[in-house]
Scaffold this active site. Structure first.
Site, PDB file in Angstrom:
ATOM      1  N   GLY A 173      -2.064  -2.664 -18.103  1.00 13.93           N
ATOM      2  CA  GLY A 173      -1.347  -2.796 -16.837  1.00 13.93           C
ATOM      3  C   GLY A 173      -2.220  -2.407 -15.669  1.00 13.93           C
ATOM      4  O   GLY A 173      -3.174  -1.643 -15.802  1.00 13.93           O
ATOM      5  N   TYR A 174      -1.884  -2.948 -14.525  1.00 14.45           N
ATOM      6  CA  TYR A 174      -2.671  -2.722 -13.319  1.00 14.45           C
ATOM      7  C   TYR A 174      -1.879  -1.919 -12.303  1.00 14.45           C
ATOM      8  O   TYR A 174      -0.743  -2.266 -11.967  1.00 14.45           O
ATOM      9  CB  TYR A 174      -3.122  -4.060 -12.729  1.00 14.45           C
ATOM     10  CG  TYR A 174      -4.187  -4.671 -13.594  1.00 14.45           C
ATOM     11  CD1 TYR A 174      -5.529  -4.435 -13.338  1.00 14.45           C
ATOM     12  CD2 TYR A 174      -3.855  -5.410 -14.727  1.00 14.45           C
ATOM     13  CE1 TYR A 174      -6.514  -4.937 -14.170  1.00 14.45           C
ATOM     14  CE2 TYR A 174      -4.827  -5.917 -15.554  1.00 14.45           C
ATOM     15  CZ  TYR A 174      -6.148  -5.671 -15.277  1.00 14.45           C
ATOM     16  OH  TYR A 174      -7.121  -6.153 -16.097  1.00 14.45           O
TER      17      TYR A 174
END
Length: 156
Positions: free
Chosen positions: A30-31
């Site tokens: 995830g970012y």
């Protein structure tokens, strides 16, 4: 400064399926930030967590800082702070003095298979396996940070 020199290639699906390969490892990624100048990523493997900060790519080179973080905190960061995420299975293929990391993407990036090789310099020579299709180093649509916002399924 941490530096990553990495070249990226598409994989031939037919040859990949025929290849004898090791077990892959599932990655949830995830970012926290997906900016063209920098990205901040959280990655969870089967038993570890990592926080990675990457700068802008210039050719095949960019700054990179990666830190192992507690596994449970990785899950919390992904669940509570990730603005976008993807999943994939990564295979590590040893060839000569290099490791090819082959990512078989899932979900909205299903059908995309990308191989990466890290080098010690941009002009380092290496053998290209038969199952490599073509190089996509520098093609931004293949950056993982872009695949979370503009997935493969939207451009096929």
């Amino acid at each position: 400064m941490g530096i990553e020199i990495e070249r990226k290639f598409l994989v031939n699906h037919v040859q990949w399926e025929q290849l004898e390969k090791p077990l892959g490892e599932f990655y949830r990624q995830g970012y926290l930030l997906t900016d063209p100048q920098k990205t901040i990523r959280v990655r969870q493997t089967s038993d570890k967590g990592f926080l990675t900060i990457k700068g802008i790519s210039v050719g095949a080179t960019r700054s990179e800082y990666e830190y192992e973080i507690p596994f449970e905190e990785t899950k919390e960061l992904l669940d509570q702070f990730a603005v976008a995420e993807l999943s994939k299975v990564r295979y590590k293929i040893f060839r000569g003095n290099h490791i090819w990391e082959v990512d078989v993407f899932s979900s909205k990036n299903q059908g995309l298979i990308v191989a990466e090789i890290e080098l010690s310099s941009e002009d380092e020579t290496f053998d290209i396996p038969d199952w490599i299709d073509r190089e996509v180093t520098g093609e931004e649509k293949y950056y993982n940070s872009n695949l979370v916002t503009e997935p493969f399924e939207d451009w096929i």
